[in-house]
Design a protein around this motif. Structure first.
Motif, PDB file in Angstrom:
ATOM      1  N   ARG A 110       0.985  -1.253   0.112  1.00 41.50           N
ATOM      2  CA  ARG A 110      -0.006   0.114  -0.082  1.00 41.50           C
ATOM      3  C   ARG A 110       0.876   1.300  -0.071  1.00 41.50           C
ATOM      4  NH1 ARG A 110      -2.768   1.341   4.224  1.00 41.50           N
ATOM      5  NH2 ARG A 110      -1.368   0.344   5.931  1.00 41.50           N
ATOM      6  N   TYR A 111       0.079   2.353  -0.462  1.00 42.81           N
ATOM      7  CA  TYR A 111       1.019   3.717  -0.613  1.00 42.81           C
ATOM      8  C   TYR A 111       0.104   4.802  -0.043  1.00 42.81           C
ATOM      9  CZ  TYR A 111      -0.826   5.255  -5.021  1.00 42.81           C
ATOM     10  OH  TYR A 111      -1.616   5.714  -6.001  1.00 42.81           O
ATOM     11  N   THR A 112       0.650   6.018   0.133  1.00 41.18           N
ATOM     12  CA  THR A 112      -0.191   7.026   0.563  1.00 41.18           C
ATOM     13  C   THR A 112       0.530   8.209  -0.355  1.00 41.18           C
ATOM     14  OG1 THR A 112       1.029   7.855   2.467  1.00 41.18           O
ATOM     15  CG2 THR A 112      -1.098   6.508   2.750  1.00 41.18           C
ATOM     16  N   PHE A 113      -0.161   9.030  -0.995  1.00 44.68           N
ATOM     17  CA  PHE A 113       0.527  10.260  -1.704  1.00 44.68           C
ATOM     18  C   PHE A 113      -0.057  11.649  -1.119  1.00 44.68           C
ATOM     19  CE2 PHE A 113       1.055  13.430  -4.879  1.00 44.68           C
ATOM     20  CZ  PHE A 113       2.341  13.181  -5.595  1.00 44.68           C
ATOM     21  N   ALA A 114       0.627  12.452  -0.580  1.00 41.19           N
ATOM     22  CA  ALA A 114       0.194  13.689   0.078  1.00 41.19           C
ATOM     23  C   ALA A 114       0.881  14.951  -0.854  1.00 41.19           C
ATOM     24  CB  ALA A 114       0.724  13.581   1.644  1.00 41.19           C
ATOM     25  N   THR A 115       0.009  16.153  -0.980  1.00 39.09           N
ATOM     26  CA  THR A 115       0.620  17.420  -1.346  1.00 39.09           C
ATOM     27  C   THR A 115       0.587  18.286  -0.054  1.00 39.09           C
ATOM     28  OG1 THR A 115      -0.307  16.589  -3.458  1.00 39.09           O
ATOM     29  CG2 THR A 115       0.187  19.297  -3.195  1.00 39.09           C
ATOM     30  N   ASP A 116       1.507  18.819   0.102  1.00 39.12           N
ATOM     31  CA  ASP A 116       1.757  19.840   1.279  1.00 39.12           C
ATOM     32  C   ASP A 116       1.340  19.249   2.477  1.00 39.12           C
ATOM     33  OD1 ASP A 116       3.077  21.609  -0.203  1.00 39.12           O
ATOM     34  OD2 ASP A 116       1.240  22.618  -0.879  1.00 39.12           O
ATOM     35  N   GLY A 117       1.474  18.021   2.964  1.00 39.02           N
ATOM     36  CA  GLY A 117       1.100  17.400   4.047  1.00 39.02           C
ATOM     37  C   GLY A 117      -0.304  16.833   4.068  1.00 39.02           C
ATOM     38  N   LYS A 118      -1.176  17.193   2.910  1.00 42.90           N
ATOM     39  CA  LYS A 118      -2.602  16.688   2.787  1.00 42.90           C
ATOM     40  C   LYS A 118      -2.747  15.409   1.898  1.00 42.90           C
ATOM     41  CE  LYS A 118      -7.253  17.965   1.820  1.00 42.90           C
ATOM     42  NZ  LYS A 118      -7.961  18.579   0.845  1.00 42.90           N
ATOM     43  N   LEU A 119      -3.259  14.349   2.686  1.00 42.73           N
ATOM     44  CA  LEU A 119      -3.501  12.966   1.924  1.00 42.73           C
ATOM     45  C   LEU A 119      -4.338  13.577   0.407  1.00 42.73           C
ATOM     46  CD1 LEU A 119      -2.655  10.189   1.876  1.00 42.73           C
ATOM     47  CD2 LEU A 119      -4.825   9.845   3.394  1.00 42.73           C
ATOM     48  N   GLN A 120      -3.633  13.124  -0.671  1.00 45.42           N
ATOM     49  CA  GLN A 120      -4.574  13.277  -1.943  1.00 45.42           C
ATOM     50  C   GLN A 120      -5.180  12.003  -2.356  1.00 45.42           C
ATOM     51  OE1 GLN A 120      -4.983  16.229  -3.379  1.00 45.42           O
ATOM     52  NE2 GLN A 120      -4.278  16.910  -1.550  1.00 45.42           N
ATOM     53  N   HIS A 121      -4.161  10.961  -2.241  1.00 48.15           N
ATOM     54  CA  HIS A 121      -4.878   9.566  -2.940  1.00 48.15           C
ATOM     55  C   HIS A 121      -4.131   8.510  -2.186  1.00 48.15           C
ATOM     56  CE1 HIS A 121      -1.837  10.653  -5.966  1.00 48.15           C
ATOM     57  NE2 HIS A 121      -1.822   9.296  -5.877  1.00 48.15           N
ATOM     58  N   CYS A 122      -4.362   7.316  -2.450  1.00 49.31           N
ATOM     59  CA  CYS A 122      -3.782   6.117  -1.770  1.00 49.31           C
ATOM     60  C   CYS A 122      -3.935   4.946  -2.818  1.00 49.31           C
ATOM     61  CB  CYS A 122      -4.195   5.813  -0.307  1.00 49.31           C
ATOM     62  SG  CYS A 122      -6.121   5.274  -0.383  1.00 49.31           S
ATOM     63  N   GLY A 123      -3.250   3.696  -2.446  1.00 47.04           N
ATOM     64  CA  GLY A 123      -3.434   2.594  -3.496  1.00 47.04           C
ATOM     65  C   GLY A 123      -2.514   1.585  -3.217  1.00 47.04           C
TER      66      GLY A 123
END
Length: 152
Positions: A110-123
């Motif tokens: 699993r992974y997470t992707f954040a922009t400026d500390g805000k979670l944008q998406h995962c998968g």
């Protein structure tokens, strides 16, 4: 007979010296994936490209608002394409699993992707690596993207 035994031991020692330990091999494969993710986070195209083989594919499965999924495949080099901007990216792989079979490895999880500390998406991400010139390189990447039910 002693000569044959000595030759066998010499060959076995040489093969053993060439093959890294399983733990070191797993760490080396994971280091390549981490370097690629760090390059994505830093928007450093050269850093990502350094981890990739010149050929390969990237495939993304995007979950849509209606629940359908679109699948898009493209040249692996496009994965490295850095888009300039002021935002700070952070991509993290959570609890990766690593499997190695001789000159082939997979790193998935699993992974997470954040922009400026805000979670944008995962998968879920799946990296396929091959040993190329004595070093692990990423051959293919497949990942899913969803915006619901994400936790980091």
């Amino acid at each position: 007979m002693p000569i044959l035994l000595a030759l066998s031991l010499a060959v076995a020692t040489r093969v053993a010296a060439v093959q890294p330990s399983p733990g070191a091999d797993r760490a080396a494969a994971m280091a390549i994936v981490n370097a690629a993710l760090a390059g994505v986070s830093a928007r450093n195209e050269a850093a990502v490209l350094a981890q990739l083989r010149p050929t390969g594919t990237a495939t993304v499965l995007m979950e849509q608002a209606d629940g359908s999924v679109t699948v898009r495949s493209f040249d692996l080099k496009a994965y490295a394409h850095a888009v300039p901007g002021p935002e700070r990216y952070e991509e993290r792989m959570l609890d990766p699993r690593i499997e190695i079979d001789d000159a082939m490895a997979t790193v998935r999880g699993r992974y997470t992707f954040a922009t400026d500390g805000k979670l944008q998406h995962c998968g879920f991400e799946h990296f396929e690596l091959v040993r190329d010139g004595g070093r692990w390189k990423i051959q293919n990447i497949t990942w899913s993207v969803r915006t619901k039910n994400c936790s980091g």
